[in-house]
Design a protein around this motif. Structure first.
Motif, short mmCIF file in Angstrom:
data_model
loop_
_atom_site.label_atom_id
_atom_site.label_comp_id
_atom_site.label_asym_id
_atom_site.label_seq_id
_atom_site.Cartn_x
_atom_site.Cartn_y
_atom_site.Cartn_z
N ALA A 1 2.28 0.34 10.69
CA ALA A 1 1.00 0.99 10.39
C ALA A 1 0.87 1.10 8.88
O ALA A 1 1.85 1.33 8.17
N VAL A 2 -0.35 0.96 8.40
CA VAL A 2 -0.61 1.12 6.97
C VAL A 2 -1.77 2.09 6.81
O VAL A 2 -2.79 1.99 7.48
N ALA A 3 -1.56 3.07 5.93
CA ALA A 3 -2.59 4.07 5.62
C ALA A 3 -3.59 3.45 4.65
O ALA A 3 -3.21 2.96 3.59
N ILE A 4 -4.85 3.49 5.02
CA ILE A 4 -5.91 2.89 4.21
C ILE A 4 -6.89 3.98 3.79
O ILE A 4 -7.52 4.60 4.65
N ASP A 5 -7.00 4.22 2.47
CA ASP A 5 -8.04 5.12 1.97
C ASP A 5 -8.96 4.41 0.98
O ASP A 5 -9.77 5.03 0.34
N PHE A 6 -8.76 3.09 0.88
CA PHE A 6 -9.57 2.21 0.05
C PHE A 6 -9.33 2.39 -1.44
O PHE A 6 -10.09 1.89 -2.26
N SER A 7 -8.26 3.10 -1.81
CA SER A 7 -7.86 3.20 -3.22
C SER A 7 -7.12 1.92 -3.61
O SER A 7 -6.75 1.11 -2.76
N GLN B 1 -4.11 1.79 -4.69
CA GLN B 1 -2.76 1.89 -4.13
C GLN B 1 -2.74 1.49 -2.66
O GLN B 1 -1.81 0.84 -2.20
N SER B 2 -3.77 1.87 -1.91
CA SER B 2 -3.77 1.50 -0.50
C SER B 2 -4.03 0.01 -0.32
O SER B 2 -3.57 -0.59 0.65
N LYS B 3 -4.74 -0.61 -1.26
CA LYS B 3 -4.92 -2.07 -1.20
C LYS B 3 -3.58 -2.77 -1.40
O LYS B 3 -3.28 -3.76 -0.73
N LYS B 4 -2.76 -2.24 -2.32
CA LYS B 4 -1.42 -2.80 -2.52
C LYS B 4 -0.56 -2.58 -1.27
O LYS B 4 0.21 -3.46 -0.87
N ALA B 5 -0.68 -1.42 -0.66
CA ALA B 5 0.06 -1.13 0.57
C ALA B 5 -0.38 -2.08 1.68
O ALA B 5 0.45 -2.57 2.45
N PHE B 6 -1.66 -2.35 1.77
CA PHE B 6 -2.21 -3.27 2.76
C PHE B 6 -1.62 -4.68 2.57
O PHE B 6 -1.18 -5.32 3.53
N GLU B 7 -1.58 -5.15 1.34
CA GLU B 7 -1.00 -6.46 1.05
C GLU B 7 0.47 -6.52 1.45
O GLU B 7 0.93 -7.50 2.04
N GLN B 8 1.21 -5.46 1.15
CA GLN B 8 2.62 -5.39 1.52
C GLN B 8 2.76 -5.36 3.04
O GLN B 8 3.67 -5.98 3.60
N ASN C 1 8.11 -10.14 10.15
CA ASN C 1 8.73 -9.60 11.37
C ASN C 1 7.99 -10.00 12.64
O ASN C 1 8.35 -9.55 13.72
N LYS C 2 6.96 -10.85 12.49
CA LYS C 2 6.12 -11.22 13.64
C LYS C 2 5.67 -9.95 14.38
O LYS C 2 5.73 -9.86 15.60
N GLY C 3 5.26 -8.97 13.57
CA GLY C 3 4.90 -7.67 14.11
C GLY C 3 3.42 -7.44 14.24
O GLY C 3 2.60 -8.22 13.75
N ASN C 4 3.08 -6.35 14.90
CA ASN C 4 1.71 -5.90 15.05
C ASN C 4 1.36 -5.01 13.87
O ASN C 4 2.20 -4.25 13.39
N LEU C 5 0.13 -5.08 13.42
CA LEU C 5 -0.31 -4.29 12.27
C LEU C 5 -1.43 -3.35 12.71
O LEU C 5 -2.38 -3.75 13.37
N ASP D 1 4.63 4.85 18.79
CA ASP D 1 5.23 3.50 18.81
C ASP D 1 5.23 2.77 17.48
O ASP D 1 5.37 1.55 17.45
N VAL D 2 5.08 3.47 16.37
CA VAL D 2 5.13 2.85 15.05
C VAL D 2 6.56 2.98 14.53
O VAL D 2 7.13 4.06 14.55
N ASN D 3 7.15 1.85 14.08
CA ASN D 3 8.49 1.98 13.51
C ASN D 3 8.52 1.80 12.01
O ASN D 3 9.55 1.97 11.39
N LEU D 4 7.38 1.50 11.39
CA LEU D 4 7.29 1.50 9.93
C LEU D 4 5.89 1.94 9.54
O LEU D 4 4.90 1.39 10.04
N LEU D 5 5.83 2.91 8.65
CA LEU D 5 4.55 3.40 8.11
C LEU D 5 4.53 3.08 6.62
O LEU D 5 5.45 3.44 5.89
N ILE D 6 3.50 2.38 6.18
CA ILE D 6 3.37 1.97 4.79
C ILE D 6 2.16 2.69 4.19
O ILE D 6 1.10 2.74 4.80
#
Length: 140
Positions: A9-15, A17-24, A32-36, A102-107
């Motif tokens: 999961a990635v937190a998006i606030d449109f800042s 920093q969140s754009k960088k988090a989205f890219e990561q 990881n062939k994971g779900n986003l 069911d989230v195992n990584l939060l970005i």
């Protein structure tokens, strides 16, 4: 020990920093062939009072953010992420983000959209690190 993150999961606030988090998050999901899961929270706890105006404003903001986050969903799909889901909620960002099932990584980004948060680690990022039950990646 390497961890295989399947639900990211990635937190998006449109800042910025969140754009960088989205890219990561795209990179981690692809590696990881994971779900986003793209998650935006309209921070209603920051509203002065709960009135009809505040609720109407929150609803409009939620609608606008859903349109913006769907554009990010398309970007992630074009970048090769197999499954991308979006979620726009109202409430406390820290509470909602740390209780995603069911989230195992939060970005998330280190700071958010407010000027005060830009001077230090964001209060949402700090709250996530303190309360999350899963792994957290803070992106600068």
């Amino acid at each position: 020990m390497a961890t295989n993150y399947k639900n990211i999961a990635v937190a998006i606030d449109f800042s910025e920093q969140s754009k960088k988090a989205f890219e990561q998050a795209i990179e981690v999901a692809n590696n990881n062939k994971g779900n986003l899961y793209l998650v935006n929270v309209v921070d209603t706890k920051s509203f002065g009072s709960v009135s009809a105006y505040d609720l109407e404003y929150a609803g409009k903001l939620k609608e606008e953010n859903l349109q913006k986050i769907n554009k990010l969903k398309n970007i992630a799909l074009e970048a090769g992420v197999a499954k991308v889901e979006v979620k726009v909620e109202e409430g406390s960002p820290t509470e909602i983000l740390t209780q995603l099932p069911d989230v195992n990584l939060l970005i998330c980004g280190a700071t958010g959209v407010s000027e005060i948060e830009k001077m230090m680690i964001g209060s949402v990022a700090e709250g996530i690190v303190r309360r999350a039950k899963n792994d957290v990646l803070i992106v600068r």
